[in-house]
Design a protein around this motif. Structure first.
Motif, PDB file in Angstrom:
ATOM      1  N   ARG A 388      70.412  -4.420 -42.908  1.00  0.00           N
ATOM      2  CA  ARG A 388      70.911  -5.498 -43.772  1.00  0.00           C
ATOM      3  C   ARG A 388      70.977  -5.069 -45.241  1.00  0.00           C
ATOM      4  O   ARG A 388      71.623  -5.732 -46.043  1.00  0.00           O
ATOM      5  N   LEU A 389      70.272  -3.996 -45.603  1.00  0.00           N
ATOM      6  CA  LEU A 389      70.318  -3.552 -47.003  1.00  0.00           C
ATOM      7  C   LEU A 389      71.755  -3.197 -47.378  1.00  0.00           C
ATOM      8  O   LEU A 389      72.435  -2.507 -46.619  1.00  0.00           O
ATOM      9  N   PRO A 390      72.247  -3.664 -48.520  1.00  0.00           N
ATOM     10  CA  PRO A 390      73.611  -3.297 -48.926  1.00  0.00           C
ATOM     11  C   PRO A 390      73.714  -1.771 -49.022  1.00  0.00           C
ATOM     12  O   PRO A 390      72.948  -1.147 -49.746  1.00  0.00           O
ATOM     13  N   ASN A 391      74.620  -1.185 -48.279  1.00  0.00           N
ATOM     14  CA  ASN A 391      74.742   0.270 -48.278  1.00  0.00           C
ATOM     15  C   ASN A 391      76.145   0.687 -47.855  1.00  0.00           C
ATOM     16  O   ASN A 391      76.330   1.687 -47.159  1.00  0.00           O
ATOM     17  N   ALA A 392      77.139  -0.096 -48.273  1.00  0.00           N
ATOM     18  CA  ALA A 392      78.516   0.169 -47.832  1.00  0.00           C
ATOM     19  C   ALA A 392      78.993   1.541 -48.295  1.00  0.00           C
ATOM     20  O   ALA A 392      79.771   2.202 -47.607  1.00  0.00           O
ATOM     21  N   ASP A 393      78.514   1.990 -49.478  1.00  0.00           N
ATOM     22  CA  ASP A 393      78.981   3.290 -49.977  1.00  0.00           C
ATOM     23  C   ASP A 393      78.053   4.427 -49.560  1.00  0.00           C
ATOM     24  O   ASP A 393      78.224   5.562 -49.993  1.00  0.00           O
ATOM     25  N   ARG A 394      77.050   4.113 -48.745  1.00  0.00           N
ATOM     26  CA  ARG A 394      76.097   5.100 -48.205  1.00  0.00           C
ATOM     27  C   ARG A 394      75.361   5.844 -49.328  1.00  0.00           C
ATOM     28  O   ARG A 394      74.936   6.988 -49.152  1.00  0.00           O
ATOM     29  N   ARG A 395      75.193   5.181 -50.487  1.00  0.00           N
ATOM     30  CA  ARG A 395      74.456   5.830 -51.588  1.00  0.00           C
ATOM     31  C   ARG A 395      73.110   5.171 -51.843  1.00  0.00           C
ATOM     32  O   ARG A 395      72.357   5.617 -52.718  1.00  0.00           O
ATOM     33  N   THR A 396      72.807   4.081 -51.149  1.00  0.00           N
ATOM     34  CA  THR A 396      71.565   3.337 -51.405  1.00  0.00           C
ATOM     35  C   THR A 396      70.340   4.236 -51.180  1.00  0.00           C
ATOM     36  O   THR A 396      70.260   4.945 -50.172  1.00  0.00           O
ATOM     37  N   ARG A 397      69.409   4.188 -52.136  1.00  0.00           N
ATOM     38  CA  ARG A 397      68.191   5.001 -52.033  1.00  0.00           C
ATOM     39  C   ARG A 397      66.970   4.105 -51.928  1.00  0.00           C
ATOM     40  O   ARG A 397      66.954   3.009 -52.490  1.00  0.00           O
ATOM     41  N   VAL A 398      65.960   4.609 -51.255  1.00  0.00           N
ATOM     42  CA  VAL A 398      64.707   3.868 -51.131  1.00  0.00           C
ATOM     43  C   VAL A 398      63.540   4.792 -51.451  1.00  0.00           C
ATOM     44  O   VAL A 398      63.629   6.013 -51.264  1.00  0.00           O
ATOM     45  N   GLY A 399      62.477   4.204 -51.961  1.00  0.00           N
ATOM     46  CA  GLY A 399      61.244   4.942 -52.229  1.00  0.00           C
ATOM     47  C   GLY A 399      60.069   4.022 -51.954  1.00  0.00           C
ATOM     48  O   GLY A 399      60.210   2.800 -51.958  1.00  0.00           O
ATOM     49  N   PHE A 400      58.902   4.621 -51.709  1.00  0.00           N
ATOM     50  CA  PHE A 400      57.731   3.830 -51.331  1.00  0.00           C
ATOM     51  C   PHE A 400      56.498   4.350 -52.064  1.00  0.00           C
ATOM     52  O   PHE A 400      56.290   5.566 -52.161  1.00  0.00           O
ATOM     53  N   MET A 401      55.711   3.401 -52.590  1.00  0.00           N
ATOM     54  CA  MET A 401      54.408   3.746 -53.156  1.00  0.00           C
ATOM     55  C   MET A 401      53.381   2.745 -52.642  1.00  0.00           C
ATOM     56  O   MET A 401      53.717   1.586 -52.374  1.00  0.00           O
ATOM     57  N   ALA A 402      52.136   3.200 -52.507  1.00  0.00           N
ATOM     58  CA  ALA A 402      51.052   2.308 -52.101  1.00  0.00           C
ATOM     59  C   ALA A 402      50.026   2.277 -53.230  1.00  0.00           C
ATOM     60  O   ALA A 402      49.837   3.273 -53.938  1.00  0.00           O
ATOM     61  N   VAL A 403      49.387   1.127 -53.390  1.00  0.00           N
ATOM     62  CA  VAL A 403      48.513   0.917 -54.538  1.00  0.00           C
ATOM     63  C   VAL A 403      47.182   0.307 -54.100  1.00  0.00           C
ATOM     64  O   VAL A 403      47.156  -0.746 -53.449  1.00  0.00           O
ATOM     65  N   ASP A 404      46.077   0.981 -54.404  1.00  0.00           N
ATOM     66  CA  ASP A 404      44.767   0.319 -54.426  1.00  0.00           C
ATOM     67  C   ASP A 404      44.164   0.742 -55.759  1.00  0.00           C
ATOM     68  O   ASP A 404      44.769   0.474 -56.784  1.00  0.00           O
ATOM     69  N   SER A 405      42.997   1.430 -55.774  1.00  0.00           N
ATOM     70  CA  SER A 405      42.517   1.897 -57.079  1.00  0.00           C
ATOM     71  C   SER A 405      43.099   3.267 -57.415  1.00  0.00           C
ATOM     72  O   SER A 405      42.796   3.849 -58.444  1.00  0.00           O
ATOM     73  N   SER A 406      43.947   3.789 -56.513  1.00  0.00           N
ATOM     74  CA  SER A 406      44.702   5.024 -56.761  1.00  0.00           C
ATOM     75  C   SER A 406      46.185   4.762 -56.474  1.00  0.00           C
ATOM     76  O   SER A 406      46.538   3.739 -55.886  1.00  0.00           O
ATOM     77  N   LEU A 407      47.019   5.725 -56.863  1.00  0.00           N
ATOM     78  CA  LEU A 407      48.449   5.659 -56.550  1.00  0.00           C
ATOM     79  C   LEU A 407      48.733   6.584 -55.373  1.00  0.00           C
ATOM     80  O   LEU A 407      48.294   7.733 -55.365  1.00  0.00           O
ATOM     81  N   HIS A 408      49.465   6.085 -54.401  1.00  0.00           N
ATOM     82  CA  HIS A 408      49.821   6.883 -53.231  1.00  0.00           C
ATOM     83  C   HIS A 408      51.343   7.001 -53.205  1.00  0.00           C
ATOM     84  O   HIS A 408      52.036   5.998 -53.028  1.00  0.00           O
ATOM     85  N   TYR A 409      51.853   8.214 -53.415  1.00  0.00           N
ATOM     86  CA  TYR A 409      53.295   8.456 -53.313  1.00  0.00           C
ATOM     87  C   TYR A 409      53.609   8.934 -51.897  1.00  0.00           C
ATOM     88  O   TYR A 409      52.760   9.556 -51.245  1.00  0.00           O
ATOM     89  N   PHE A 410      54.832   8.676 -51.461  1.00  0.00           N
ATOM     90  CA  PHE A 410      55.243   9.153 -50.140  1.00  0.00           C
ATOM     91  C   PHE A 410      56.532   9.957 -50.280  1.00  0.00           C
ATOM     92  O   PHE A 410      57.545   9.428 -50.762  1.00  0.00           O
ATOM     93  N   ALA A 411      56.475  11.201 -49.873  1.00  0.00           N
ATOM     94  CA  ALA A 411      57.658  12.057 -49.886  1.00  0.00           C
ATOM     95  C   ALA A 411      58.269  12.023 -48.490  1.00  0.00           C
ATOM     96  O   ALA A 411      57.717  12.597 -47.547  1.00  0.00           O
ATOM     97  N   VAL A 412      59.381  11.305 -48.370  1.00  0.00           N
ATOM     98  CA  VAL A 412      60.026  11.132 -47.059  1.00  0.00           C
ATOM     99  C   VAL A 412      61.104  12.208 -46.905  1.00  0.00           C
ATOM    100  O   VAL A 412      61.994  12.321 -47.754  1.00  0.00           O
ATOM    101  N   PRO A 413      61.040  13.022 -45.846  1.00  0.00           N
ATOM    102  CA  PRO A 413      62.019  14.096 -45.689  1.00  0.00           C
ATOM    103  C   PRO A 413      63.368  13.580 -45.205  1.00  0.00           C
ATOM    104  O   PRO A 413      63.479  12.463 -44.705  1.00  0.00           O
ATOM    105  N   LYS A 414      64.392  14.435 -45.341  1.00  0.00           N
ATOM    106  CA  LYS A 414      65.698  14.102 -44.768  1.00  0.00           C
ATOM    107  C   LYS A 414      65.641  14.288 -43.261  1.00  0.00           C
ATOM    108  O   LYS A 414      64.878  15.107 -42.763  1.00  0.00           O
ATOM    109  N   ASP A 415      66.487  13.542 -42.554  1.00  0.00           N
ATOM    110  CA  ASP A 415      66.500  13.652 -41.092  1.00  0.00           C
ATOM    111  C   ASP A 415      66.864  15.057 -40.639  1.00  0.00           C
ATOM    112  O   ASP A 415      66.460  15.501 -39.558  1.00  0.00           O
TER     113      ASP A 415
END
Length: 959
Positions: A388-415
């Motif tokens: 459902r995310l708008p992505n008609a031009d196939r350029r939409t990007r997503v990123g994810f971070m998690a937060v408690d008392s530290s920062l957690h980054y997630f490096a998601v690889p390409k398929d």
């Protein structure tokens, strides 16, 4: 088309434009039409079963049901269901005008103003109590069924046939000529004073369209019915504009626009004409866009701007189709026929290539979030909504971070990276958070879809045993900003904790001893200046922030809501949420999924231009005011509206003025566009015209924003007092200037079109955001203030003055589809007074955010069995609930009414909100009952006065 009561049209009936319907999709016409007239019964193939719920409880004599039917002390005459046996069979109701036929202030059985003869009605004798008979065929007389799409027809036909121009190359044969110098319309809306005390207010008056805009004949360049902006996009507080600042000041009325550029979450639900050829003609001086109110000169080679009068050249390509290599008829161009159009912008409207859509999700993974199921529910909802995310031009990007008392980054690889696994990178330096790796933190969804799905599936398990109760959300926001600011985009914050570590750390400020006192306003202020200054920084870098807040403890909504406020975002508040309750989980998952699917405009700016002499002075809403007249939106949402106050700097010499709103934005699929909305209003030198054309709902919206501003700057008490003072000032002005100082034998005179203002202002003063009370937690109050300053007008009216429907005796046509429109018909609304609640009744109270199903203490077992599948009232589950789907007609109709009451699209607004449904027994949980009763605006509750006391107070103060 009947032209009854309209100014003389400048076009012959055979003109081809006149055939265009004024209710084309997306313009003017509401999606629903009023219910069928009284006496109409929908038989549904003989399926109906009649049940005499009342007969099992009491034997009612005639008139015993007066609290539901006839006139009561608390409010005006209720709209009756159609004659004939009501579903509950309580009693035969007296015959009444059909729903929708009532006028402002029309007394039951009063004289028919329409009998005065065709055309403009002659004014009634002063105080004669005749209904609000308008010069345009938008407000029919009592007993005349209201035509479908009345708002659109009123708006559209008032402008039809206006303004021929000299014949141009390619003009249609027989194009009529305008009269020399179009004159001001002879008559604007008639002023009909009514007595607020002797003719009680009826809730259905709030559903009437605004007073029509009556322009001089031949104002527009084409006779299109869509030449003026429909009220669902732009509403003015005044539909006749004073020519001087002194006349506006004398009226005490505000002059402001309520602007809602988008009326649905998705373009497909609200299409507007698109100018594809990139030929954009603008005034060289004031930069207004060409529109239906310009004038063509010099055989059509030049056009005069209707804002600043400068003469401009018509672009050579204006009459030429470059794609087909042939000339085109300019009279067919959308921008000359439609007040609302969207231009596809050429290269010069871009500072840089169109940015891709970027979503950065900040998940709170502290103990509070994990234990209530928030992390699991939000991860699952994103996973289920990726398509459902708008992505008609196939350029939409997503990123994810998690937060408690530290920062957690997630490096998601390409398929395509076969050995790729999502890496979690933890950063514990909160003062200067750095990006652990430059790449792979924002990934194109199309290229990493499988990896994203895998990550979202495993995310909840990574933190399921997390005992950490810290939240460094402020530091996470700074890190997120650093990550996406080169591109811009949305930071989506999902949190159930108070930020208590690192940047933007907040204290537990809630103090129950302060609630209800003058010191309470301190709790509504920002607790840490970081949230304002950081939000402004985000706006500069095209970063927008949306907050989803879920804490069962204090969360400081007052501070956190600054992030959306200055970045064009929104604050969504879910107090005491827990995924263990299916109603909570379903509500959030549905809303969050709709939120993710909504189209948004990126790198947007909004500007309002106007006829010389008018100036946009103050702006209200969620954005950053970048310069005196430019509002900046890193992301332009679909579920908010904005208010702009207009100042009259110079005397207006024209017989009508125009205001043009333009929103420059990048669409979700990377196209730069400009949405242009042009509103034209007549001018007047007459105070009576100004009052007769005032729009009570737009005025209330303006003062809602003013009240929020006052509450945040000066406190709640000054905000409430300012609302009461303004209402008294308007009543006094009307009495002194237009009623000759005569109070009409102890009454309270006010124009029929403004009769709802006293009850709307009372509703605003009693709203949870402003109400005087020692029982309202400051988070709830702050969240309500966010609603009062962002909700689109139809939802704001319902939030201020909720809907009350009687279900046990609803008319036969309620709860079933209208045969003509296929839309579910709602029962007639009732005034918000407990006098309307019969002890054996079933009622729906709905403020758009929460729905209450009120079950009377004497409800009969058969009613309970049919709706709830329980025979004994004590077995009825109260609180958050979902109605069972039972195989009986009444259960289906009740569920249909509840669903229809949530139908935003048919009301011309975009919204993701799915209200919770609470079942309330009149003799059940006292706190739930009390909560529902606070929505009954006309009752005395908490520390607020009843509607009767309120009117009495106004009467005394007006003197």
């Amino acid at each position: 088309m009947a032209q009854d009561g309209y100014p003389p049209q400048g076009y012959p009936p055979q003109d081809p434009y006149a055939e265009q319907s004024p209710s084309q999709p997306g313009f003017g016409a509401p999606a629903t039409s009023p219910p069928p007239p009284a006496g109409h019964v929908e038989h549904d193939g003989g399926k109906k079963k009649k049940r005499g719920y009342a007969a099992q409880a009491y034997d009612f004599g005639a008139g015993a049901n007066s609290a539901l039917g006839g006139q009561t002390q608390g409010g005006g005459p209720a709209f009756q269901p159609p004659p004939g046996p009501a579903y509950g069979g309580y009693q035969a109701q007296p015959e009444a005008a059909p729903y929708g036929a009532q006028q402002y202030g029309a007394p039951v059985g009063g004289p028919d103003p329409a009998a005065a003869g065709p055309g403009y009605a002659s004014p009634a004798p002063y105080g004669g109590g005749v209904g609000y008979q308008n010069p345009a065929a938008g407000y029919p007389g009592p007993g005349a069924p209201q035509a479908p799409g009345i708002a659109g027809i009123t708006q559209g036909m008032g402008q039809m046939g206006m303004g021929g121009q000299p014949p141009l190359p390619g003009a249609q044969p027989g194009q009529p000529q305008p009269p020399a110098g179009a004159a001001r319309p002879a008559v604007l809306n008639q002023l009909y004073p009514t007595d607020l005390l002797n003719q009680p207010f009826n809730v259905a008056e709030l559903d009437l369209p605004p007073p029509p805009i009556i322009l001089p004949p031949n104002s527009s360049v084409t006779p299109s019915p869509d030449a003026n902006c429909p009220p669902k996009y732009v509403r003015s507080t005044l539909n006749a504009v004073p020519t001087t600042h002194s006349l506006l000041k004398k009226s005490k009325l505000p002059f402001a626009l309520v602007i809602q550029p988008y009326t649905s979450l998705h373009d497909v639900d609200d299409p507007v004409p698109i100018v594809q050829d990139q030929v954009i003609s603008r005034c060289r001086r004031c930069r207004s866009y060409i529109n239906p109110y310009v004038t063509f000169l010099d055989h059509g080679h030049r056009w005069r701007c209707n804002m600043c009068n400068l003469t401009n050249d018509v672009p050579q390509a204006f009459d030429w189709d470059a794609a087909a290599q042939k000339s085109v008829d300019r009279w067919q161009r959308p921008e000359l026929n439609h007040a609302v159009v969207e231009f596809v912008a050429p290269q010069e409207y871009m500072v840089r290539p169109p940015q891709p859509l970027v979503y950065l999700f900040l998940f709170d993974v502290s103990y509070a979030s994990v234990s209530c199921g928030l992390l699991a529910t939000s991860a699952r909802t994103i996973l289920d909504s990726l398509n459902r995310l708008p992505n008609a031009d196939r350029r939409t990007r997503v990123g994810f971070m998690a937060v408690d008392s530290s920062l957690h980054y997630f490096a998601v690889p390409k398929d395509s990276d076969e050995n790729g696994e999502t890496q979690m990178l933890v950063v514990s330096d909160l003062d200067e958070p750095f990006l652990p790796i430059p790449q792979e933190l924002l990934v194109p969804l199309s290229e990493s879809r499988l990896s994203v799905e895998k990550f979202l599936t495993t995310l909840p398990a990574m933190f399921q045993s997390n005992q950490n109760s810290g939240s460094c959300m402020g530091s996470a926001l700074r890190a997120g900003h650093k990550l996406i600011s080169p591109l811009g985009g949305k930071i989506v914050v999902i949190t159930a904790s108070l930020p208590n570590v690192g940047y933007g750390k907040l204290e537990m400020r809630e103090d129950k001893k302060l609630l209800g006192t003058s010191k309470e306003s301190a709790l509504l202020q920002t607790g840490n200046s970081f949230y304002k200054s950081f939000a402004v920084e985000c706006s500069k870098n095209q970063v927008s922030i949306d907050m989803f807040l879920f804490s069962s403890q204090y969360q400081d909504v007052a501070s956190l809501s600054n992030l959306p406020r200055y970045t064009g975002g929104q604050t969504y508040f879910y107090p005491g949420w827990n995924a263990g309750r299916s109603e909570d989980a379903i509500k959030f998952a549905t809303e969050f999924s709709d939120y993710l699917s909504a189209e948004i405009g990126l790198e947007a700016v909004l500007r309002v231009r106007a006829t010389t002499g008018l100036r946009m002075s103050t702006f209200y809403g969620n954005f950053f005011n970048r310069s005196s007249d430019l509002c900046a939106f890193p992301a332009f949402p679909r579920d908010q509206s904005y208010v702009v106050e207009v100042a009259i700097d110079e005397s207006l010499t024209k017989n009508f003025v125009c205001m043009q709103t333009a929103v420059l934005h990048t669409t979700s699929n990377g196209e730069r566009r400009i949405r242009v909305m042009t509103l034209s209003l007549p001018t007047t030198t007459n105070l009576a015209d100004v009052y007769a054309s005032a729009d009570q709902c737009a005025i209330t919206t303006f003062f809602s924003h003013k009240a929020v501003e006052r509450a945040l700057s000066s406190g709640l008490e000054p905000a409430r007092e300012a609302l009461q003072s303004k209402l008294v000032e308007l009543l006094q002005t009307f009495k002194k200037e237009l009623a000759g100082g005569n109070s009409g034998g102890g009454g309270l005179q006010f124009p029929a079109n403004l009769r709802g203002l006293p009850v709307l202002f009372l509703g605003l003063i009693k709203n949870v955001g402003l109400r005087k009370s020692a029982q309202i937690p400051s988070d709830l109050r702050s969240a309500a203030l966010c609603q009062l300053s962002t909700l689109p007008l139809p939802l704001l009216m319902q939030y201020i003055y909720p809907r009350l429907y009687s279900l046990h005796d609803m008319p036969d046509n309620a709860g079933v589809p209208d045969p003509e429109t296929s839309q579910i018909v709602l029962p007639p609304p009732l005034n918000l007074s407990s006098e309307r609640l019969a002890p054996y009744g079933l009622y729906l109270i709905d403020d758009g955010q929460t729905q209450f199903l009120w079950v009377g203490r004497d409800a009969v077992p058969q009613l309970l069995a049919d709706v709830f599948d329980v025979g004994d009232r004590t077995k009825l589950k109260v609180g958050k609930s979902t109605l069972p789907e039972l195989d009986n007609d009444f259960n289906e109709r009740v569920r249909a009414v509840i669903m229809k009451s949530r139908d935003y699209r048919s009301r011309g607004v975009g919204s993701i909100v799915v209200p919770h449904l609470y079942v309330i027994r009149e003799d059940g949980d006292p706190s739930l009952k009390l909560w529902a009763q606070t929505l009954l605006v006309e009752d005395r509750a908490d520390q607020g006065m009843s509607f009767q006391q309120w009117m009495g107070t106004l009467r005394e103060k007006v003197g």
